[in-house]
Design a protein around this motif. Structure first.
Motif, PDB file in Angstrom:
ATOM      1  N   ASP A   1       0.815  -1.204   0.000  1.00  0.00           N
ATOM      2  CA  ASP A   1       0.000   0.000   0.000  1.00  0.00           C
ATOM      3  C   ASP A   1       0.852   1.258   0.000  1.00  0.00           C
ATOM      4  N   GLU A   2       2.048   1.195  -0.588  1.00  0.00           N
ATOM      5  CA  GLU A   2       2.904   2.378  -0.743  1.00  0.00           C
ATOM      6  C   GLU A   2       2.342   3.256  -1.850  1.00  0.00           C
ATOM      7  N   ILE A   3       2.096   4.518  -1.522  1.00  0.00           N
ATOM      8  CA  ILE A   3       1.575   5.467  -2.502  1.00  0.00           C
ATOM      9  C   ILE A   3       2.721   6.182  -3.208  1.00  0.00           C
ATOM     10  N   LEU A   4       3.715   6.629  -2.431  1.00  0.00           N
ATOM     11  CA  LEU A   4       4.870   7.294  -3.016  1.00  0.00           C
ATOM     12  C   LEU A   4       6.020   7.299  -2.033  1.00  0.00           C
ATOM     13  N   ALA A   5       7.198   7.530  -2.575  1.00  0.00           N
ATOM     14  CA  ALA A   5       8.407   7.658  -1.753  1.00  0.00           C
ATOM     15  C   ALA A   5       9.064   8.987  -2.116  1.00  0.00           C
ATOM     16  N   VAL A   6       9.532   9.682  -1.112  1.00  0.00           N
ATOM     17  CA  VAL A   6      10.172  10.985  -1.316  1.00  0.00           C
ATOM     18  C   VAL A   6      11.555  10.955  -0.677  1.00  0.00           C
ATOM     19  N   ASP A   7      12.553  11.365  -1.450  1.00  0.00           N
ATOM     20  CA  ASP A   7      13.914  11.537  -0.945  1.00  0.00           C
ATOM     21  C   ASP A   7      14.295  12.993  -1.146  1.00  0.00           C
ATOM     22  N   ILE A   8      14.703  13.647  -0.087  1.00  0.00           N
ATOM     23  CA  ILE A   8      15.125  15.047  -0.159  1.00  0.00           C
ATOM     24  C   ILE A   8      16.529  15.155   0.406  1.00  0.00           C
ATOM     25  N   ARG A   9      17.391  15.830  -0.329  1.00  0.00           N
ATOM     26  CA  ARG A   9      18.746  16.106   0.147  1.00  0.00           C
ATOM     27  C   ARG A   9      18.863  17.601   0.402  1.00  0.00           C
ATOM     28  N   TYR A  10      19.559  17.935   1.469  1.00  0.00           N
ATOM     29  CA  TYR A  10      19.761  19.347   1.786  1.00  0.00           C
ATOM     30  C   TYR A  10      21.095  19.508   2.508  1.00  0.00           C
ATOM     31  N   LYS A  11      21.587  20.754   2.506  1.00  0.00           N
ATOM     32  CA  LYS A  11      22.778  21.112   3.277  1.00  0.00           C
ATOM     33  C   LYS A  11      22.406  22.262   4.188  1.00  0.00           C
ATOM     34  N   GLU A  12      22.976  22.248   5.371  1.00  0.00           N
ATOM     35  CA  GLU A  12      22.821  23.384   6.269  1.00  0.00           C
ATOM     36  C   GLU A  12      23.473  24.592   5.599  1.00  0.00           C
ATOM     37  N   PRO A  13      22.995  25.827   5.883  1.00  0.00           N
ATOM     38  CA  PRO A  13      23.541  27.011   5.209  1.00  0.00           C
ATOM     39  C   PRO A  13      25.065  27.126   5.247  1.00  0.00           C
ATOM     40  N   ASP A  14      25.683  26.726   6.349  1.00  0.00           N
ATOM     41  CA  ASP A  14      27.143  26.832   6.437  1.00  0.00           C
ATOM     42  C   ASP A  14      27.808  25.449   6.446  1.00  0.00           C
ATOM     43  N   GLY A  15      27.088  24.441   5.996  1.00  0.00           N
ATOM     44  CA  GLY A  15      27.606  23.070   6.035  1.00  0.00           C
ATOM     45  C   GLY A  15      28.129  22.595   4.697  1.00  0.00           C
ATOM     46  N   ASP A  16      28.900  21.542   4.741  1.00  0.00           N
ATOM     47  CA  ASP A  16      29.440  20.921   3.543  1.00  0.00           C
ATOM     48  C   ASP A  16      28.853  19.536   3.310  1.00  0.00           C
ATOM     49  N   THR A  17      28.157  19.015   4.304  1.00  0.00           N
ATOM     50  CA  THR A  17      27.643  17.662   4.232  1.00  0.00           C
ATOM     51  C   THR A  17      26.188  17.660   3.773  1.00  0.00           C
ATOM     52  N   SER A  18      25.904  16.819   2.783  1.00  0.00           N
ATOM     53  CA  SER A  18      24.544  16.651   2.299  1.00  0.00           C
ATOM     54  C   SER A  18      23.811  15.678   3.209  1.00  0.00           C
ATOM     55  N   ASN A  19      22.614  16.060   3.624  1.00  0.00           N
ATOM     56  CA  ASN A  19      21.788  15.220   4.496  1.00  0.00           C
ATOM     57  C   ASN A  19      20.616  14.671   3.695  1.00  0.00           C
ATOM     58  N   LEU A  20      20.270  13.424   3.935  1.00  0.00           N
ATOM     59  CA  LEU A  20      19.171  12.779   3.227  1.00  0.00           C
ATOM     60  C   LEU A  20      18.021  12.515   4.185  1.00  0.00           C
ATOM     61  N   VAL A  21      16.827  12.901   3.750  1.00  0.00           N
ATOM     62  CA  VAL A  21      15.603  12.585   4.474  1.00  0.00           C
ATOM     63  C   VAL A  21      14.744  11.770   3.509  1.00  0.00           C
ATOM     64  N   SER A  22      14.350  10.576   3.920  1.00  0.00           N
ATOM     65  CA  SER A  22      13.518   9.693   3.092  1.00  0.00           C
ATOM     66  C   SER A  22      12.226   9.391   3.828  1.00  0.00           C
ATOM     67  N   ARG A  23      11.129   9.459   3.103  1.00  0.00           N
ATOM     68  CA  ARG A  23       9.833   9.124   3.689  1.00  0.00           C
ATOM     69  C   ARG A  23       9.021   8.329   2.666  1.00  0.00           C
ATOM     70  N   VAL A  24       8.233   7.410   3.168  1.00  0.00           N
ATOM     71  CA  VAL A  24       7.322   6.626   2.338  1.00  0.00           C
ATOM     72  C   VAL A  24       5.916   6.926   2.805  1.00  0.00           C
ATOM     73  N   LEU A  25       5.033   7.212   1.866  1.00  0.00           N
ATOM     74  CA  LEU A  25       3.638   7.464   2.181  1.00  0.00           C
ATOM     75  C   LEU A  25       2.846   6.200   1.861  1.00  0.00           C
TER      76      LEU A  25
END
Length: 102
Positions: free
Chosen positions: A1-25
């Motif tokens: 019953d997975e409707i969609l999956a979302v992956d978002i990458r972001y960096k903090e304003p003064d950061g160098d590391t990319s962070n991943l947030v994954s969610r499944v609906l």
């Protein structure tokens, strides 16, 4: 019953590391008109981004549809961000109309 999956990458304003947030609906699909104001407003923002980016995924979406959806889903707007988005879309419409010579 997975409707969609979302992956978002972001960096903090003064950061160098990319962070991943994954969610499944999961769950049952809901008609757009029966979805929450937050979802509908988010859909309007996404539709606008696809139009402005001239995405092949924008289909027959247009700025009038963006405005109609955003206005109907404005809901509570304590900081005025939703009103500001609506004003920006109105300005984009005006700029596009002027640029096309209408």
């Amino acid at each position: 019953d997975e409707i969609l999956a979302v992956d978002i990458r972001y960096k903090e304003p003064d950061g160098d590391t990319s962070n991943l947030v994954s969610r499944v609906l999961t769950g049952e699909p809901v008609k757009l008109e029966e979805s929450s104001e937050n979802f509908r407003f988010s859909a309007a923002v996404a539709m606008c981004a696809l139009i402005l980016g001239e995405s092949k995924y924008s289909g027959d979406a247009n700025l009038d549809a963006v405005l109609e959806l955003a206005r109907a889903a404005k809901g509570s707007d304590p900081h005025g961000y939703r009103s500001e988005f609506i004003q920006l879309v109105e300005r984009v419409k005006l700029i596009k109309r002027l640029a096309s010579g209408e």
